[in-house]
Design an enzyme around this catalytic site. Structure first.
Site, PDB file in Angstrom:
ATOM      1  N   HIS A 106      18.945  82.237  58.946  1.00 48.12           N
ATOM      2  CA  HIS A 106      19.387  82.950  60.146  1.00 48.12           C
ATOM      3  C   HIS A 106      18.254  83.704  60.831  1.00 48.12           C
ATOM      4  O   HIS A 106      18.481  84.402  61.809  1.00 48.12           O
ATOM      5  CB  HIS A 106      20.505  83.932  59.790  1.00 48.12           C
ATOM      6  N   CYS A 107      17.015  83.542  60.352  1.00 49.36           N
ATOM      7  CA  CYS A 107      15.922  84.341  60.911  1.00 49.36           C
ATOM      8  C   CYS A 107      14.856  83.504  61.608  1.00 49.36           C
ATOM      9  O   CYS A 107      14.694  83.569  62.819  1.00 49.36           O
ATOM     10  CB  CYS A 107      15.279  85.182  59.808  1.00 49.36           C
ATOM     11  N   ILE A 108      14.108  82.711  60.823  1.00 44.88           N
ATOM     12  CA  ILE A 108      12.921  82.050  61.363  1.00 44.88           C
ATOM     13  C   ILE A 108      13.231  81.083  62.516  1.00 44.88           C
ATOM     14  O   ILE A 108      12.482  81.034  63.491  1.00 44.88           O
ATOM     15  CB  ILE A 108      12.150  81.341  60.228  1.00 44.88           C
TER      16      ILE A 108
ATOM     17  N   ILE B  97      15.544  81.357  64.697  1.00 44.86           N
ATOM     18  CA  ILE B  97      16.257  82.035  65.781  1.00 44.86           C
ATOM     19  C   ILE B  97      15.472  83.203  66.377  1.00 44.86           C
ATOM     20  O   ILE B  97      15.337  83.331  67.591  1.00 44.86           O
ATOM     21  CB  ILE B  97      17.623  82.539  65.269  1.00 44.86           C
ATOM     22  N   ASP B  98      14.932  84.064  65.507  1.00 44.08           N
ATOM     23  CA  ASP B  98      14.349  85.318  65.964  1.00 44.08           C
ATOM     24  C   ASP B  98      13.267  85.183  67.034  1.00 44.08           C
ATOM     25  O   ASP B  98      13.236  85.982  67.978  1.00 44.08           O
ATOM     26  CB  ASP B  98      13.799  86.110  64.773  1.00 44.08           C
TER      27      ASP B  98
END
Length: 438
Positions: A274-276, A278-279
């Site tokens: 959910h991080c790399i 999207i962020d």
């Protein structure tokens, strides 16, 4: 005694009641650590089944120790609820809710806004609010602060507001919530001081104070953009090395012998979690406000997003060598989680791979010891156990997650053809299959 001094005293003597909004991969481990540090903790979530599980001592997050949760619930140190009116009882609250992208790759701050509105209803003098959700620079001051100040209370005086990015790495055996360094940036110096004191009372890792929420928000985006871009470089090198007949894994292993100036990043079937993936696009969106185009971020995103197509194309070529079309071929996909030894398959690159394989008519069986079932588009999948029969019947075994639980010796000796996107079979001898790696 000032309002801030009173709150600092409560933190020091562990009489402060702490709230955590959102009991997912970030919120639940944080709530558990705060309760273990001696604070009474109230966890808030909109999902009743999640709240019920917590109150029954049933853990659903890999980074939380089952017995810790049970003991904290039994002792009364930790309570979960869907009743946001209990926020009036807390002295400090952390917001740990999702910040997804919409279909236009724009940040969806709905969860942050609704959480802030819920807190504002019960905001009181002497309360600390910390946003932990990953988001674009400016969110704390442009979205959260105005909502809270509508109450008539003033930030830095009657209440305190800060941003401290979560740094959860699911499955990491060394760094957990407890010992990972924390970055804290408050709207005012007093806000920073109070928020930092709370985290120092809970965590073992260093608490690094920065001058503003924007700095803290940007540093988290930098962390994940750094990884996104370097993984994109590794993936592009993998594509080129494949065309040139060079082993990318051997290249990286050789490069990392240099003791300075190089950090190893590895290719794979795409980005997950959910991080790399999207962020970095939070920053791309925000940059438009300043008439700036983040070209490097977008190019890396294009390369990483193309990897599932590259994997399926390579799979077709392997099957062609065996005079097989992808349509009706039996494909054993090993691993749906986005990284090894966890049950989290959010944004997993295996999902678009499965979607493409299904589109081309493949007969798909998925193996994952950590995931029982999952959904791709409109289709539900149940995972199966890894067995000799499954491997022997498959026209192609596609390794998409390098789980430690997989019997790689059996995979190497019982499969007809293997496409290893993770270099998981490195070091396995006597590979009898037609074997290719990314």
């Amino acid at each position: 005694m000032t309002v801030s001094s009173q709150l600092l005293q409560k933190i020091e003597d562990r009489t402060a009641v702490i709230g955590v909004v959102g009991l997912g991969y970030v919120g639940l481990p944080l709530a558990v650590e705060k309760a273990k540090a001696g604070f009474k903790v109230i966890g808030f979530d909109v999902l009743q089944h999640r709240v019920d599980m917590v109150n029954e001592g049933v853990n659903y997050i890999g980074d939380v120790v089952d017995e810790d949760l049970k003991d904290l619930i039994a002792s009364g140190k930790f309570l979960a609820t869907t009743d946001y009116s209990l926020i009036q009882e807390v002295d400090a609250v952390a917001i740990c809710v999702p910040t997804p992208l919409d279909k236009y790759q724009q940040p969806n701050t709905t969860y942050v806004e609704s959480s802030s509105e819920s807190i504002a209803k019960y905001l009181h003098e002497g309360m600390l609010v910390v946003l932990e959700s990953t988001t674009y620079p400016g969110t704390t001051e442009e979205i959260v602060m105005p909502i809270l100040e509508k109450t008539g209370l003033h930030v830095g005086k009657e209440f305190f507001l800060a941003y401290s990015p979560e740094r959860v790495d699911p499955g990491n055996k060394t760094f957990k919530t407890k010992n990972t360094p924390k970055v804290v940036g408050g709207v005012t110096e007093t806000c920073t001081k109070v928020a930092a004191a709370m985290y120092r009372a809970v965590l073992e890792g260093e608490v690094h104070e920065v001058s503003s929420p924007k700095v803290a928000e940007m540093e988290k985006i930098l962390e994940n953009t750094f990884r996104n871009i370097n993984i994109g470089l590794a993936n592009e090198m993998a594509i080129l090395c494949n065309k040139m007949g060079i082993d990318i894994w051997e290249v990286i292993n050789a490069a990392k012998t240099k003791p300075y100036g190089f950090m190893a990043f590895y290719p794979g079937p795409g980005l997950g979690g959910h991080c790399i993936p999207i962020d970095p696009f939070y920053l791309t969106w925000k940059a438009r406000e300043y008439n700036y185009h983040t070209r490097l971020i977008e190019v890396a995103g294009e390369i990483n997003n193309e990897m599932p197509n590259f994997v399926v194309d390579r799979s077709m070529k392997i099957l062609n060598r065996h005079h097989k079309a992808l349509s009706n071929s039996k494909i054993a996909v090993l691993g749906v989680a986005y990284k090894k030894d966890i049950d989290d398959y959010r944004e997993s690159p295996t999902l678009p791979i499965i979607e493409l394989l299904d589109k081309y008519g493949a007969d798909i069986q998925v193996v994952d010891p950590y995931v029982e079932n999952f959904r791709v588009g409109e289709k539900n999948y149940e995972t199966v156990e890894l067995s000799e029969k499954l491997l022997e019947s498959a026209d192609l075994v596609l390794v998409t997650t390098d789980h430690s639980d997989f019997d790689y010796k059996m995979i190497a000796t019982k499969s007809k053809a293997i496409f290893d996107t993770r270099n998981a079979l490195q070091g396995v001898e006597d590979i009898k299959a037609d074997y290719e790696k990314l």
